[in-house]
Design an enzyme around this catalytic site. Sequence first.
Site, short mmCIF file in Angstrom:
data_model
loop_
_atom_site.label_atom_id
_atom_site.label_comp_id
_atom_site.label_asym_id
_atom_site.label_seq_id
_atom_site.Cartn_x
_atom_site.Cartn_y
_atom_site.Cartn_z
N ALA A 28 -28.81 34.90 93.81
CA ALA A 28 -29.26 36.13 94.46
C ALA A 28 -29.10 36.11 95.97
O ALA A 28 -29.20 37.14 96.63
CB ALA A 28 -30.73 36.38 94.10
N ARG A 33 -24.76 31.78 106.12
CA ARG A 33 -23.93 30.87 106.90
C ARG A 33 -22.43 31.17 106.79
O ARG A 33 -21.63 30.67 107.55
CB ARG A 33 -24.22 29.41 106.48
N GLN A 92 -33.68 39.78 91.30
CA GLN A 92 -34.63 39.34 92.32
C GLN A 92 -34.39 40.25 93.53
O GLN A 92 -33.55 39.97 94.38
CB GLN A 92 -34.37 37.87 92.68
N GLY A 97 -36.63 33.04 98.38
CA GLY A 97 -36.47 31.60 98.20
C GLY A 97 -36.19 31.20 96.76
O GLY A 97 -36.37 31.99 95.83
N ASP A 121 -24.00 28.47 93.76
CA ASP A 121 -23.06 28.17 94.84
C ASP A 121 -22.54 26.74 94.80
O ASP A 121 -21.95 26.27 95.76
CB ASP A 121 -23.70 28.48 96.21
N ARG A 354 7.69 43.62 89.99
CA ARG A 354 6.40 44.30 90.16
C ARG A 354 5.77 44.58 88.79
O ARG A 354 6.39 44.37 87.75
CB ARG A 354 6.61 45.56 90.99
N ASN A 407 13.88 57.12 90.44
CA ASN A 407 12.85 57.43 89.44
C ASN A 407 11.82 58.43 89.93
O ASN A 407 11.02 58.92 89.17
CB ASN A 407 12.15 56.15 88.98
N TYR A 408 11.83 58.73 91.22
CA TYR A 408 10.73 59.52 91.81
C TYR A 408 11.30 60.75 92.50
O TYR A 408 12.17 60.64 93.36
CB TYR A 408 10.01 58.61 92.82
N ARG A 461 31.63 60.94 91.81
CA ARG A 461 31.87 60.72 93.24
C ARG A 461 33.02 61.61 93.67
O ARG A 461 33.80 62.07 92.85
CB ARG A 461 32.20 59.25 93.50
C1 UD1 Z 1 -31.14 24.08 98.24
C2 UD1 Z 1 -32.34 23.13 98.15
C3 UD1 Z 1 -31.97 21.79 98.77
C4 UD1 Z 1 -30.72 21.23 98.13
C5 UD1 Z 1 -29.58 22.24 98.17
C6 UD1 Z 1 -28.43 21.74 97.36
C7 UD1 Z 1 -34.26 24.62 98.28
C8 UD1 Z 1 -35.40 25.09 99.11
N1 UD1 Z 1 -33.45 23.72 98.82
O1 UD1 Z 1 -30.90 24.35 99.62
O2 UD1 Z 1 -33.04 20.87 98.61
O3 UD1 Z 1 -30.36 20.01 98.79
O4 UD1 Z 1 -29.99 23.49 97.62
O5 UD1 Z 1 -27.31 22.58 97.47
O6 UD1 Z 1 -34.13 25.05 97.16
N2 UD1 Z 1 -31.04 31.81 95.83
C9 UD1 Z 1 -31.60 32.82 95.07
N3 UD1 Z 1 -32.69 33.48 95.54
C10 UD1 Z 1 -33.27 33.16 96.73
C11 UD1 Z 1 -32.71 32.12 97.50
C12 UD1 Z 1 -31.60 31.46 97.02
O7 UD1 Z 1 -31.10 33.14 93.99
O8 UD1 Z 1 -34.27 33.81 97.09
C13 UD1 Z 1 -29.84 31.13 95.32
C14 UD1 Z 1 -28.67 31.20 96.28
O9 UD1 Z 1 -27.88 32.35 96.03
C15 UD1 Z 1 -27.93 29.91 95.98
C16 UD1 Z 1 -29.00 28.96 95.48
O10 UD1 Z 1 -30.12 29.76 95.16
O11 UD1 Z 1 -26.94 30.10 94.97
C17 UD1 Z 1 -29.40 27.92 96.52
O12 UD1 Z 1 -29.86 28.57 97.68
P1 UD1 Z 1 -29.44 28.10 99.13
O13 UD1 Z 1 -30.03 29.02 100.12
O14 UD1 Z 1 -27.98 27.86 99.19
O15 UD1 Z 1 -30.22 26.71 99.21
P2 UD1 Z 1 -29.87 25.48 100.14
O16 UD1 Z 1 -30.26 25.79 101.53
O17 UD1 Z 1 -28.48 25.06 99.90
CA CA Z 2 -26.69 25.95 98.91
#
Ligand code: UD1
Ligand code: CA
Length: 483
Positions: A28, A33, A92, A97, A121, A354, A407-408, A461
């Site tokens: 979500a 970054r 969500q 978080g 990710d 194509r 063709n066009y 021709r």
């Molecule tokens: C997180 C961990 C960290 C770990 C790292 C590994 C936490 C607090 N920290 O950090 O300990 O070392 O992953 O890669 O969990 N996401 C949601 N909803 C939210 C927030 C995030 O679905 O509200 C999803 C993001 O899209 C992502 C995944 O959760 O796919 C991880 O979130 P991200 O913000 O990348 O966590 P990190 O900072 O990498």
């Molecule tokens: Ca991450």
Amino acid sequence: MAKPLARNSKLKSTTSLSQRVAIVIMAAGKGTRLKSKHPKVLHEIGGKPILAHVVETAARVIAPSNIFVIIGHEAERVRDAVGRTGVNFVVQAEQRGTGHALMVAREALAPFDQVIVLSGDAPLITRETIENLSAFHAAQKATMTLLSAEIANPFGYGRVLRKSAKSPEVRAIVEEKAANSAQRKIREINSGFYVFSVPALYQHISQLSTENAHREYYLTDMARIFYHAHKKVVAFKTADAAEVLGTNTRTEIVDLDARLRLAKCRELMAEGVTIFYPETCVIDSDVTVGADTVIEPFVQLLGKTRVGADCRISSYSVLKDTEVADGVVINPLTVTDDARIGAGAIVGPYSRLRPGSDIGENARVGNFVETKKMHLGKGSKAPHLTYLGDAEIGEGVNVGAGTITCNYDGVHKHKTVIEDGVFVGSDSTLVAPVKIGRGAYIAAASCITENVPADALALGRARQSTKEGWAKAKRGAPKAKTE
Ligand code: UD1
Ligand code: CA
């Protein structure tokens, strides 16, 4: 509805038979970054979205009906990208978080005993590691099991605080920003993959708070909460740390893409394909290539491209969603998209196929030939400088240099039909709709606007007129030389 795990052969051997297992994939987040307008999990590696890799791997572990993807930022786009797989989605709406992501999944997870949590990710995770993690969780009779890895540069990751060096048990996970200098030296990181007992998770999840650097609910804090509640938290360390690498930055995305593509080349080579300078080739994850095919440096095979056996794909060719049969030669600098090339055909150099181009067996498409929505029959040739669009061309046809299907008409597209055995002389324009009958002959430089019957000769021709001595007279008599 949740299926009892006993019916799922893949996890049967690793977990107790009565356990009902779900997988949650957290996807979500926005991916701040990356500084991108696109959600992080839709950035691509190996030619498809990062999230698609995670979903595919999860679907190798359990049925898609037991997989729940947490979506939020650009939810509809993310849903569209992986919806076809049959997985479920939990929205969500506000991303507060990773702990909050699991809070919103409470209802969806109610029918399950165990949940495996994956990070949307981190796309290199393998089925084996997920299964081993789940098996370790069961064997340890743990409440929470986290996947950890030992990495050289742990900066940015959460660190694992074990009860003691040798113990599998964990006291807490500390995030980079909250870690003290001693904790920052710990190289065992939290990978973001977990297994939880579902009832215990929801019994204690309300103890999470947002008193931290990001003002978010951290799923990682569940380790400390369970530890204080005398519930068992263990870490399972993966042997291959590369599997858990995340994609928080552009550099990390490109690095993972390179790893994945090199692994793809090695996999193809193990199956009998020769790839010269594999680090220069870009081969997407879903591409297939048959044995004894040779791929030269700087080739791109993209999307759903399938290449047969005994082919040669030469340098700087880019084939996307293209089906190449056995024994085909693709000469350098050929570009194709949504095309089919029959067995034994020769294409290029500098050909452009194509969408909808269908090149028959043993046919030949040469340099500076562009094709679109057309079929070139068995053994037919268009060797040079030609455009063939919206055309149906039979077998054994010779298309001379510089032939154009017109063709066009500026409003509509029209079809050109060229039957078997036709000879089209060079520099002919075929104004569609038009049909050239079997075995007919088109004189060079003709503009053909009417159908040509079988076996006829068509000339379209102006007749040549020649004026004897005209050039010489224009130049005038040479002047006498003066001293
Ligand atoms: C997180 C961990 C960290 C770990 C790292 C590994 C936490 C607090 N920290 O950090 O300990 O070392 O992953 O890669 O969990 N996401 C949601 N909803 C939210 C927030 C995030 O679905 O509200 C999803 C993001 O899209 C992502 C995944 O959760 O796919 C991880 O979130 P991200 O913000 O990348 O966590 P990190 O900072 O990498
Ligand atoms: Ca991450």
